[in-house]
Design a protein around this motif. Sequence first.
Motif, PDB file in Angstrom:
ATOM      1  N   ILE A   1      30.852  -6.560 -29.024  1.00 15.10           N
ATOM      2  CA  ILE A   1      30.667  -7.706 -28.133  1.00 15.10           C
ATOM      3  C   ILE A   1      29.286  -7.584 -27.493  1.00 15.10           C
ATOM      4  CG2 ILE A   1      31.538  -8.931 -26.116  1.00 15.10           C
ATOM      5  CD1 ILE A   1      34.278  -7.608 -26.721  1.00 15.10           C
ATOM      6  N   ALA A   2      28.500  -8.664 -27.547  1.00 12.81           N
ATOM      7  CA  ALA A   2      27.139  -8.646 -27.007  1.00 12.81           C
ATOM      8  C   ALA A   2      26.948  -9.768 -25.993  1.00 12.81           C
ATOM      9  CB  ALA A   2      26.125  -8.791 -28.130  1.00 12.81           C
ATOM     10  N   THR A   3      26.274  -9.459 -24.901  1.00 12.18           N
ATOM     11  CA  THR A   3      25.880 -10.470 -23.919  1.00 12.18           C
ATOM     12  C   THR A   3      24.554 -11.062 -24.381  1.00 12.18           C
ATOM     13  OG1 THR A   3      26.925  -9.201 -22.162  1.00 12.18           O
ATOM     14  CG2 THR A   3      25.363 -10.876 -21.492  1.00 12.18           C
TER      15      THR A   3
ATOM     16  N   ARG B   1      20.623 -13.873 -33.566  1.00 13.18           N
ATOM     17  CA  ARG B   1      20.265 -12.528 -34.046  1.00 13.18           C
ATOM     18  C   ARG B   1      21.443 -11.565 -33.958  1.00 13.18           C
ATOM     19  NH1 ARG B   1      15.526 -13.094 -30.914  1.00 13.18           N
ATOM     20  NH2 ARG B   1      16.369 -11.568 -29.462  1.00 13.18           N
ATOM     21  N   VAL B   2      22.145 -11.563 -32.831  1.00  9.11           N
ATOM     22  CA  VAL B   2      23.231 -10.586 -32.683  1.00  9.11           C
ATOM     23  C   VAL B   2      24.434 -10.944 -33.562  1.00  9.11           C
ATOM     24  CG1 VAL B   2      22.493  -9.819 -30.395  1.00  9.11           C
ATOM     25  CG2 VAL B   2      24.250 -11.577 -30.567  1.00  9.11           C
ATOM     26  N   LEU B   3      24.690 -12.231 -33.750  1.00 13.99           N
ATOM     27  CA  LEU B   3      25.783 -12.624 -34.638  1.00 13.99           C
ATOM     28  C   LEU B   3      25.446 -12.299 -36.092  1.00 13.99           C
ATOM     29  CD1 LEU B   3      26.900 -15.987 -33.008  1.00 13.99           C
ATOM     30  CD2 LEU B   3      28.170 -13.826 -33.039  1.00 13.99           C
ATOM     31  N   GLU B   4      24.215 -12.552 -36.487  1.00 16.77           N
ATOM     32  CA  GLU B   4      23.782 -12.191 -37.843  1.00 16.77           C
ATOM     33  C   GLU B   4      23.768 -10.674 -38.015  1.00 16.77           C
ATOM     34  OE1 GLU B   4      23.214 -13.984 -40.464  1.00 16.77           O
ATOM     35  OE2 GLU B   4      23.020 -16.014 -39.695  1.00 16.77           O
TER      36      GLU B   4
ATOM     37  N   ALA C   1      27.624  -8.643 -34.572  1.00 11.46           N
ATOM     38  CA  ALA C   1      28.482  -8.779 -33.394  1.00 11.46           C
ATOM     39  C   ALA C   1      29.692  -9.643 -33.735  1.00 11.46           C
ATOM     40  CB  ALA C   1      27.718  -9.404 -32.232  1.00 11.46           C
ATOM     41  N   ASP C   2      30.853  -9.276 -33.205  1.00 13.65           N
ATOM     42  CA  ASP C   2      32.072 -10.052 -33.426  1.00 13.65           C
ATOM     43  C   ASP C   2      32.219 -11.179 -32.421  1.00 13.65           C
ATOM     44  OD1 ASP C   2      33.243  -8.381 -35.562  1.00 13.65           O
ATOM     45  OD2 ASP C   2      33.227  -6.862 -33.980  1.00 13.65           O
ATOM     46  N   LYS C   3      31.743 -10.935 -31.211  1.00 17.40           N
ATOM     47  CA  LYS C   3      31.828 -11.916 -30.129  1.00 17.40           C
ATOM     48  C   LYS C   3      30.553 -11.854 -29.310  1.00 17.40           C
ATOM     49  CE  LYS C   3      36.786 -11.366 -29.614  1.00 17.40           C
ATOM     50  NZ  LYS C   3      37.861 -10.810 -28.818  1.00 17.40           N
ATOM     51  N   ILE C   4      30.202 -12.985 -28.703  1.00 17.99           N
ATOM     52  CA  ILE C   4      29.092 -13.011 -27.760  1.00 17.99           C
ATOM     53  C   ILE C   4      29.599 -13.552 -26.428  1.00 17.99           C
ATOM     54  CG2 ILE C   4      27.197 -13.107 -29.403  1.00 17.99           C
ATOM     55  CD1 ILE C   4      27.181 -16.126 -29.155  1.00 17.99           C
ATOM     56  N   VAL C   5      28.943 -13.150 -25.373  1.00 17.99           N
ATOM     57  CA  VAL C   5      29.323 -13.549 -24.021  1.00 17.99           C
ATOM     58  C   VAL C   5      28.120 -14.207 -23.370  1.00 17.99           C
ATOM     59  CG1 VAL C   5      30.139 -12.751 -21.769  1.00 17.99           C
ATOM     60  CG2 VAL C   5      30.865 -11.564 -23.837  1.00 17.99           C
TER      61      VAL C   5
ATOM     62  N   GLY D   1      32.349 -17.849 -38.141  1.00 21.18           N
ATOM     63  CA  GLY D   1      33.683 -17.291 -37.946  1.00 21.18           C
ATOM     64  C   GLY D   1      33.743 -16.322 -36.766  1.00 21.18           C
ATOM     65  N   LYS D   2      32.814 -16.463 -35.827  1.00 23.55           N
ATOM     66  CA  LYS D   2      32.719 -15.571 -34.665  1.00 23.55           C
ATOM     67  C   LYS D   2      33.187 -16.302 -33.415  1.00 23.55           C
ATOM     68  CE  LYS D   2      30.493 -12.598 -37.269  1.00 23.55           C
ATOM     69  NZ  LYS D   2      30.652 -11.184 -37.375  1.00 23.55           N
TER      70      LYS D   2
END
Length: 78
Positions: free
Chosen positions: A5-7, A16-19, A22-26, A56-57
Amino acid sequence: MIELIATIESVEQAKRVLEGGADKIVTGEAVFGLRLPGHLTDTQMAEVIAFAHKKGKKLWWRPTPFYTMTKLPKHGRF
């Protein structure tokens, strides 16, 4: 199951973090995201949500609890 999980503080950073795995972003936005590193506009939030769903995130929108009760009715769009 372990999740990454990334903020995030911008649309570019979200992508960038999803690619990057990261499974989830906040995130938050100007009215509610008082304790987050940055905030997104409504337009940016919509772009990030669409991108996350396409991958799909998940995106967690995290309001600051003590502040939301008086402002919540204003932001019922997401």
